[in-house]
Scaffold this active site. Structure first.
Site, PDB file in Angstrom:
ATOM      1  N   HIS A 114       0.847  -1.191   0.000  1.00 41.06           N
ATOM      2  CA  HIS A 114       0.000   0.000   0.000  1.00 41.06           C
ATOM      3  C   HIS A 114       0.883   1.242   0.000  1.00 41.06           C
ATOM      4  O   HIS A 114       2.000   1.217   0.524  1.00 41.06           O
ATOM      5  CB  HIS A 114      -0.902   0.017   1.232  1.00 41.06           C
ATOM      6  CG  HIS A 114      -1.778  -1.189   1.350  1.00 41.06           C
ATOM      7  ND1 HIS A 114      -2.992  -1.275   0.752  1.00 41.06           N
ATOM      8  CD2 HIS A 114      -1.588  -2.365   1.998  1.00 41.06           C
ATOM      9  CE1 HIS A 114      -3.541  -2.446   1.022  1.00 41.06           C
ATOM     10  NE2 HIS A 114      -2.698  -3.138   1.770  1.00 41.06           N
ATOM     11  N   THR A 164      13.132  -8.222   3.351  1.00 42.36           N
ATOM     12  CA  THR A 164      12.748  -6.962   2.698  1.00 42.36           C
ATOM     13  C   THR A 164      13.510  -6.719   1.409  1.00 42.36           C
ATOM     14  O   THR A 164      13.154  -5.812   0.651  1.00 42.36           O
ATOM     15  CB  THR A 164      12.990  -5.772   3.638  1.00 42.36           C
ATOM     16  OG1 THR A 164      14.383  -5.735   3.993  1.00 42.36           O
ATOM     17  CG2 THR A 164      12.152  -5.900   4.901  1.00 42.36           C
TER      18      THR A 164
END
Length: 200
Positions: A114, A164
């Site tokens: 998002h 990540t």
């Protein structure tokens, strides 16, 4: 003009509340509910359901109940795949998994993201980037794999890691954020936990 589904699959910002995407997710939820509700004796029926749902599977795979996924059709499994309990895959983009991959309990594979700024996020925009997991990879318990990550062949991701960024082949990586702590060598072939050696 691209549809919201086409935008999603091309890594562009898209609206997840698009009716086509809502329909696709509801279909996946229905099939996942059926899979998760099956008696353990009906494992072959469960595999048949997942073969219909996933983008591709090979002959040999096993996924423990229960699972959660978004769409299913963006998941591509290699041969000899195993996932332990509570696998979650948000497959808004492609999730490609190689041969001989093992996932421990509570692994989360998340292609979806998002916007950081609240205005586009509140307006309903999302994005998704593919995740690739190579051959012979072992992912430990409670690992999170974030959008756009690739994990190289033969690599081990330690329990509790948050991946990540991409991790190369032939290494052990662990932590939050996940980082390489050692290379895997031929010398590791003889050991099963730290310096505990296999019986001769």
């Amino acid at each position: 003009m691209l549809t919201e589904k086409e935008k999603m699959l091309e890594g562009l910002p898209y609206q997840a509340n698009d009716p086509v995407l809502v329909r696709d997710r509801n279909l996946a939820k229905t099939m996942v509910f059926e899979f998760n509700s099956l008696h353990p004796d009906r494992s072959e029926d469960g595999k048949a359901l997942l073969r219909k749902l996933f983008g591709a599977t090979k002959n040999n795979f096993h996924i423990e109940q229960s699972i959660r996924i978004d769409y299913g059709y963006n998941i591509y499994l290699g041969e000899n795949f195993y996932a332990n309990y509570n696998l979650v895959i948000l497959d808004c983009a492609a999730v490609t998994i190689g041969d001989n991959v093992m996932l421990a309990p509570n692994v989360g594979i998340y292609t979806a993201g998002h916007p950081i700024h609240h205005e586009p996020r509140n307006a309903g925009f999302e994005y998704a980037f593919p995740i690739n997991i190579g051959n012979n990879v072992w992912v430990g318990a409670n690992v999170i794999i974030n959008p756009g990550v690739s994990i190289g062949d033969n690599t081990v991701i330690g329990s509790g890691s948050v991946v990540t960024r991409s991790i190369p082949a032939n290494v052990v990586a662990v932590g939050n954020p996940c980082r390489v702590i050692k290379e895997i060598t031929e010398g590791d072939r003889d050991f099963y936990f730290g310096k505990m050696k296999f019986p001769v």
